[in-house]
Design an enzyme around this catalytic site. Structure first.
Site, PDB file in Angstrom:
ATOM      1  N   SER A 154       0.841  -1.197   0.000  1.00 25.37           N
ATOM      2  CA  SER A 154       0.000   0.000   0.000  1.00 25.37           C
ATOM      3  C   SER A 154       0.880   1.252   0.000  1.00 25.37           C
ATOM      4  O   SER A 154       1.693   1.425  -0.907  1.00 25.37           O
ATOM      5  CB  SER A 154      -0.960  -0.054   1.184  1.00 25.37           C
ATOM      6  N   ASP A 202      -9.394  -4.894  -5.663  1.00 28.93           N
ATOM      7  CA  ASP A 202      -8.900  -3.902  -4.703  1.00 28.93           C
ATOM      8  C   ASP A 202      -9.630  -2.578  -4.925  1.00 28.93           C
ATOM      9  O   ASP A 202      -9.464  -1.943  -5.973  1.00 28.93           O
ATOM     10  CB  ASP A 202      -7.391  -3.720  -4.899  1.00 28.93           C
ATOM     11  N   HIS A 233      -7.631  -5.346  -1.114  1.00 28.38           N
ATOM     12  CA  HIS A 233      -6.406  -4.607  -0.801  1.00 28.38           C
ATOM     13  C   HIS A 233      -5.538  -5.293   0.242  1.00 28.38           C
ATOM     14  O   HIS A 233      -4.336  -5.024   0.333  1.00 28.38           O
ATOM     15  CB  HIS A 233      -6.799  -3.207  -0.306  1.00 28.38           C
TER      16      HIS A 233
END
Length: 284
Positions: A154, A202, A233
């Site tokens: 991320s 995601d 995610h």
């Protein structure tokens, strides 16, 4: 230090003998037996591992280092891993440490100075972790400082990509659902072999965003993009076989120049189970 034995340690000595002498001589970084589809997807590789806690300081908030215990094979390539925004490595990516180490890498997983650190700050801390690992850590003599990479999830994935832009001597940058920093991330100056691993569903770092980011990478750069079927995610925050059976060959190629692993990623993935999309530039 707490010794963490690989499940395959009982056969490590035997399988190391399977490496062809000529191949090993041609590539001094080649480690371990000839890989198979089963071995790259296994929970652990052929090497026994250990781990040690890293105290805060040296530019990051401490963490853990994982490493192969075998000292007969010379030094190892290494990677630093950083978590995403508001996350802790210990909670989300720690499963990756012993697994990657058992395949023949030194791994440092770090906690960030603040859980809300930006992608740019995470890049700074990744590079600080690599400097600590190679210059000050108790395992520095086990690491080949010329074969280093970065991994992040991320915001940490964006940090890994930014670290590659800052330090083109790195051999690998892997973004796990790499999130956008403030502003648009342009990778046109990237000189480091780069891999994206992402989730098909995601909603945070969307496939559309990553398609645009992928398009900024130089055409001649060694790169690969894996999209995992049906995941969101958080796929990298828990053990994920699809992630590992693509990441391990990538690191073997980029850090170890071990061409035995190219067939798993070129011209396409050898096992497409659980992969909804794959792109790469071959040879890797």
């Amino acid at each position: 230090m707490r010794r963490v034995l690989s499940r395959a340690v009982t056969t490590a000595v035997a399988v190391l003998g399977l490496v062809a002498p000529a191949a090993a001589a041609a590539n001094p970084y080649q480690r371990g037996p000839d890989p198979t589809l089963t071995s790259v997807a296994a929970p652990y590789g052929p090497f026994a591992t250990a781990q040690a806690k890293v105290p805060p300081g040296n530019g990051f908030n401490g963490g853990y280092v994982y490493y192969p215990t075998d000292t007969r094979l010379g030094t190892w390539g290494a990677v630093a891993i950083v978590p995403g925004y508001s996350a802790l490595f210990a909670n989300e990516e720690a499963w990756m440490g012993p697994r990657l180490a058992s395949f023949g890498f030194v791994v440092i997983g770090i906690e960030t100075n603040s859980r809300t650190d930006s992608a740019d700050a995470r890049a700074t801390q990744l590079l600080a972790a690599l400097d600590y690992l190679t210059q000050k850590s108790p395992v520095r003599t086990r690491v080949d400082a010329s074969r280093l990479g970065v991994i992040g999830h991320s915001a940490g994935g964006a940090g890994a990509l930014l670290a590659a832009l800052r330090r083109p001597s790195l051999k690998s940058a892997v973004g796990l659902a790499p999130g956008s920093p403030v502003g648009n991330l342009d990778l046109s100056g990237d000189q480091v072999p780069t891999m994206f691993i992402a989730g098909q569903r995601d909603p945070v770092v969307t496939p559309a965003y990553l398609d645009k980011l992928w398009a900024t990478l130089p055409a001649a750069l060694k790169k690969a993009y894996v999209q995992i079927t049906g995941v969101d995610h958080l796929f990298a925050t828990r053990p994920n076989t699809v992630e590992m059976r693509t990441l391990i060959p990538w690191l073997k190629l980029s850090l170890d120049q071990d061409t035995r692993y190219e067939r798993f990623l070129c011209p396409t993935v050898a096992d497409a189970t659980g992969i909804s999309m794959y792109r790469s530039t071959c040879p890797l």
